[in-house]
Write a protein that holds these residues in place. Structure first.
Motif, PDB file in Angstrom:
ATOM      1  N   ARG A  88       0.832  -1.207   0.000  1.00 16.87           N
ATOM      2  CA  ARG A  88       0.000   0.000   0.000  1.00 16.87           C
ATOM      3  C   ARG A  88       0.869   1.262   0.000  1.00 16.87           C
ATOM      4  O   ARG A  88       0.572   2.236  -0.697  1.00 16.87           O
ATOM      5  N   ARG A  89       1.946   1.240   0.789  1.00 20.98           N
ATOM      6  CA  ARG A  89       2.839   2.408   0.848  1.00 20.98           C
ATOM      7  C   ARG A  89       3.493   2.701  -0.499  1.00 20.98           C
ATOM      8  O   ARG A  89       3.833   3.845  -0.795  1.00 20.98           O
ATOM      9  N   LEU A  90       3.676   1.673  -1.329  1.00 24.25           N
ATOM     10  CA  LEU A  90       4.338   1.861  -2.615  1.00 24.25           C
ATOM     11  C   LEU A  90       3.613   2.893  -3.456  1.00 24.25           C
ATOM     12  O   LEU A  90       4.238   3.651  -4.209  1.00 24.25           O
ATOM     13  N   GLU A  91       2.307   2.955  -3.319  1.00 24.31           N
ATOM     14  CA  GLU A  91       1.518   3.919  -4.076  1.00 24.31           C
ATOM     15  C   GLU A  91       1.395   5.253  -3.342  1.00 24.31           C
ATOM     16  O   GLU A  91       1.291   6.305  -3.971  1.00 24.31           O
ATOM     17  N   GLN A  92       1.412   5.199  -2.006  1.00 21.90           N
ATOM     18  CA  GLN A  92       1.059   6.389  -1.237  1.00 21.90           C
ATOM     19  C   GLN A  92       2.262   7.083  -0.587  1.00 21.90           C
ATOM     20  O   GLN A  92       2.348   8.311  -0.580  1.00 21.90           O
ATOM     21  N   ASN A  93       3.166   6.304  -0.013  1.00 24.24           N
ATOM     22  CA  ASN A  93       4.290   6.884   0.732  1.00 24.24           C
ATOM     23  C   ASN A  93       5.486   5.931   0.668  1.00 24.24           C
ATOM     24  O   ASN A  93       5.849   5.301   1.661  1.00 24.24           O
ATOM     25  N   PRO A  94       6.118   5.785  -0.495  1.00 23.86           N
ATOM     26  CA  PRO A  94       7.137   4.750  -0.674  1.00 23.86           C
ATOM     27  C   PRO A  94       8.354   4.896   0.223  1.00 23.86           C
ATOM     28  O   PRO A  94       9.019   3.897   0.531  1.00 23.86           O
ATOM     29  N   LEU A  95       8.671   6.104   0.680  1.00 24.35           N
ATOM     30  CA  LEU A  95       9.840   6.272   1.544  1.00 24.35           C
ATOM     31  C   LEU A  95       9.689   5.515   2.855  1.00 24.35           C
ATOM     32  O   LEU A  95      10.682   5.084   3.452  1.00 24.35           O
ATOM     33  N   ARG A  96       8.449   5.323   3.305  1.00 20.10           N
ATOM     34  CA  ARG A  96       8.221   4.593   4.556  1.00 20.10           C
ATOM     35  C   ARG A  96       8.641   3.133   4.443  1.00 20.10           C
ATOM     36  O   ARG A  96       8.925   2.489   5.451  1.00 20.10           O
ATOM     37  N   ILE A  97       8.687   2.599   3.238  1.00 17.03           N
ATOM     38  CA  ILE A  97       9.088   1.197   3.069  1.00 17.03           C
ATOM     39  C   ILE A  97      10.523   1.000   3.545  1.00 17.03           C
ATOM     40  O   ILE A  97      10.864  -0.036   4.132  1.00 17.03           O
ATOM     41  N   LEU A  98      11.360   2.003   3.324  1.00 18.66           N
ATOM     42  CA  LEU A  98      12.760   1.894   3.739  1.00 18.66           C
ATOM     43  C   LEU A  98      12.895   1.822   5.253  1.00 18.66           C
ATOM     44  O   LEU A  98      13.904   1.344   5.771  1.00 18.66           O
ATOM     45  N   ASP A  99      11.882   2.303   5.968  1.00 20.12           N
ATOM     46  CA  ASP A  99      11.907   2.332   7.430  1.00 20.12           C
ATOM     47  C   ASP A  99      11.221   1.119   8.045  1.00 20.12           C
ATOM     48  O   ASP A  99      11.158   0.989   9.266  1.00 20.12           O
ATOM     49  N   SER A 100      10.727   0.216   7.211  1.00 19.30           N
ATOM     50  CA  SER A 100       9.990  -0.951   7.691  1.00 19.30           C
ATOM     51  C   SER A 100      10.923  -1.945   8.377  1.00 19.30           C
ATOM     52  O   SER A 100      12.058  -2.155   7.953  1.00 19.30           O
ATOM     53  N   LYS A 101      10.414  -2.574   9.444  1.00 23.18           N
ATOM     54  CA  LYS A 101      11.186  -3.607  10.147  1.00 23.18           C
ATOM     55  C   LYS A 101      10.817  -5.010   9.676  1.00 23.18           C
ATOM     56  O   LYS A 101      11.409  -5.984  10.127  1.00 23.18           O
ATOM     57  N   ASP A 102       9.848  -5.122   8.760  1.00 19.57           N
ATOM     58  CA  ASP A 102       9.422  -6.431   8.260  1.00 19.57           C
ATOM     59  C   ASP A 102      10.557  -7.056   7.443  1.00 19.57           C
ATOM     60  O   ASP A 102      11.104  -6.414   6.541  1.00 19.57           O
ATOM     61  N   PRO A 103      10.932  -8.303   7.725  1.00 13.64           N
ATOM     62  CA  PRO A 103      12.039  -8.949   6.992  1.00 13.64           C
ATOM     63  C   PRO A 103      11.818  -8.985   5.481  1.00 13.64           C
ATOM     64  O   PRO A 103      12.774  -8.893   4.709  1.00 13.64           O
ATOM     65  N   ARG A 104      10.549  -9.115   5.044  1.00  9.35           N
ATOM     66  CA  ARG A 104      10.268  -9.133   3.604  1.00  9.35           C
ATOM     67  C   ARG A 104      10.632  -7.793   2.965  1.00  9.35           C
ATOM     68  O   ARG A 104      11.209  -7.754   1.871  1.00  9.35           O
ATOM     69  N   ASP A 105      10.315  -6.709   3.669  1.00 14.35           N
ATOM     70  CA  ASP A 105      10.624  -5.386   3.133  1.00 14.35           C
ATOM     71  C   ASP A 105      12.125  -5.114   3.155  1.00 14.35           C
ATOM     72  O   ASP A 105      12.677  -4.525   2.216  1.00 14.35           O
ATOM     73  N   LYS A 106      12.782  -5.564   4.211  1.00 16.63           N
ATOM     74  CA  LYS A 106      14.233  -5.378   4.294  1.00 16.63           C
ATOM     75  C   LYS A 106      14.931  -6.081   3.136  1.00 16.63           C
ATOM     76  O   LYS A 106      15.856  -5.537   2.515  1.00 16.63           O
ATOM     77  N   ALA A 107      14.475  -7.308   2.828  1.00 19.06           N
ATOM     78  CA  ALA A 107      15.088  -8.061   1.731  1.00 19.06           C
ATOM     79  C   ALA A 107      14.833  -7.385   0.390  1.00 19.06           C
ATOM     80  O   ALA A 107      15.728  -7.289  -0.463  1.00 19.06           O
TER      81      ALA A 107
END
Length: 421
Positions: free
Chosen positions: A197-216
């Motif tokens: 969802r963030r990819l469309e709305q606020n992609p910079l927040r993905i870089l701050d995610s602690k989810d292992p899938r997002d980190k990878a």
């Protein structure tokens, strides 16, 4: 069943409050040394303050704010962060109306976020923050960083780390956002549900995610430095140069981002030992577009926030003894009813002289009164009985050495003052 506090809300009891007062006193001292004045904003604001300032698509606004309609039907929000409230206040007060106006303020207050409570991160948490308006130059960024680091150093925090980065100006952020979306779109299925969802709305927040899938998925992602405009590169170069000159150690972290829409240019985060994996105790950054977003004239701004709960946990874990300022306590002990009546007047006289006093108000025995004095950690006891009332004296007892002296009643205040200096 006894009523209990709400989940994520905690009491600060008298045994704990001296540590809070110590860090708040240090915060005020340091802020005033940098010529920041204190501001106090309401905890309840129009929801528009945060929806426009933080961003409608931000997780904080969408998931974590306490937003509701009041009795007049107006949508209001309990303050989730300090900066937007301060900006609203300085605009409303006209502090930024004049061309070239400068304003520097600090605050200590509560913020409210409906998130999963964690150690040092409650639904009501307290923050010390500072904001500076009207100066676009990197020198103002560095002054705010120096203020924050001076605060931590005066508190005695050990194992401090300062991490910095630059998001660049609006042009740089737009360019970086596009590059990040282009990189992550082919990997969308690998992202967590929130980050899809963030990819469309606020992609910079993905870089701050602690989810292992997002980190990878974010490994080898483009960094903000690659998208900086020439002006932003010069700005950040001056920041690092001035930090070098001031002797502050720092690391450039190309992955450091902020999820709030208003951040531009310099960002920073401070971590400390004793907090485990979630070791951040504060951070800040520049926000040159926020004043305009909230209806003011275009005005640059920069500031930071520091969570007090996390700071206190770090200090305790590191074994740091804060400078607790408490007045020495004088305990008034009475033999008999006449002495009890007399001690009420004596207590008022001592308190008027800024001397802290406690006494038994329940008519206990003299032995029980001295037990109470010991329990309350009194430094001296003043003992009055019939003989003292007749002679116009009191007995002053040092509760550390057990030494006793007889003092004329009219000299009690001056003698106590000399003893406790």
């Amino acid at each position: 069943m006894a009523i209990q506090s709400l989940k994520g809300f905690a009491d600060v009891l008298p045994v704990e409050s001296p540590r809070w007062l110590a860090v708040e006193r240090i915060a005020r001292t340091v802020a005033e040394l940098f010529h920041f004045g204190e501001i106090r904003t309401p905890v309840l604001e129009s929801a528009e303050v945060f929806h426009r300032g933080v961003g409608e698509t931000n997780d904080l606004v969408k998931k974590e704010t306490y937003t509701f309609a009041d009795r007049d039907g107006e949508m209001v929000t309990l303050r989730p962060e300090g900066t937007a409230s301060v900006v609203r206040a300085v605009i409303e007060a006209g502090l930024l109306n004049d061309q070239g106006a400068r304003t520097k303020v600090y605050y200590i207050g509560s913020n409210f976020r409906h998130e999963r409570p964690q150690k040092g991160r409650l639904r009501q948490h307290h923050q010390f923050g500072a904001e500076a308006f009207g100066v676009a130059e990197p020198e103002q960024d560095v002054e705010c960083i120096q203020l924050q680091m001076s605060f931590y150093q005066r508190c005695g925090v050990k194992d401090l780390s300062l991490n910095i980065n630059s998001m660049g100006d609006r042009e740089s952020k737009d360019k970086y956002r596009a590059a990040l979306v282009a990189f992550l779109t082919p990997k969308k299925d690998q992202l967590s549900e929130d980050s899809q969802r963030r990819l469309e709305q606020n992609p910079l927040r993905i870089l701050d995610s602690k989810d292992p899938r997002d980190k990878a998925a974010c490994e080898s992602a483009p960094v903000a430095a690659d998208s900086l405009s020439e002006n932003s590169r010069r700005h950040f170069a001056v920041v690092t140069k001035l930090l070098d000159q001031s002797g502050l150690n720092y690391q450039i972290d190309p992955r450091l981002v902020r999820g709030f829409d208003y951040y531009t240019e310099t960002l920073w985060e401070v971590t400390a030992g004793g907090l485990g994996a979630q070791n951040a105790i504060g951070g800040g950054g520049r926000y040159d577009n926020l004043v305009e977003m909230l209806g003011g004239r275009p005005t640059p701004g920069v500031g930071f926030g520091s969570g007090l709960e996390r700071l206190l946990i770090a200090l305790e874990a590191q074994g740091v003894n804060l400078p607790i300022e408490q007045k020495p306590l004088i305990f008034l002990a009475a033999h008999g009813d006449a002495a009890r009546v007399h001690n009420h007047s004596l207590a008022m006289e001592l308190r008027a002289a800024d001397i802290a006093v406690e006494q038994d108000l329940a008519g206990r025995s003299i032995k029980a009164q001295f037990k109470m004095a010991d329990r309350e950690k009194a430094r001296f006891a003043i003992v009055v009985g019939d003989s003292e009332l007749t002679s116009g004296t009191v007995v002053l007892k040092d509760l550390l050495t057990s030494e006793q002296t007889t003092v004329p009643r009219d000299q009690v205040v001056s003698v106590i003052r000399s003893k406790i200096k």
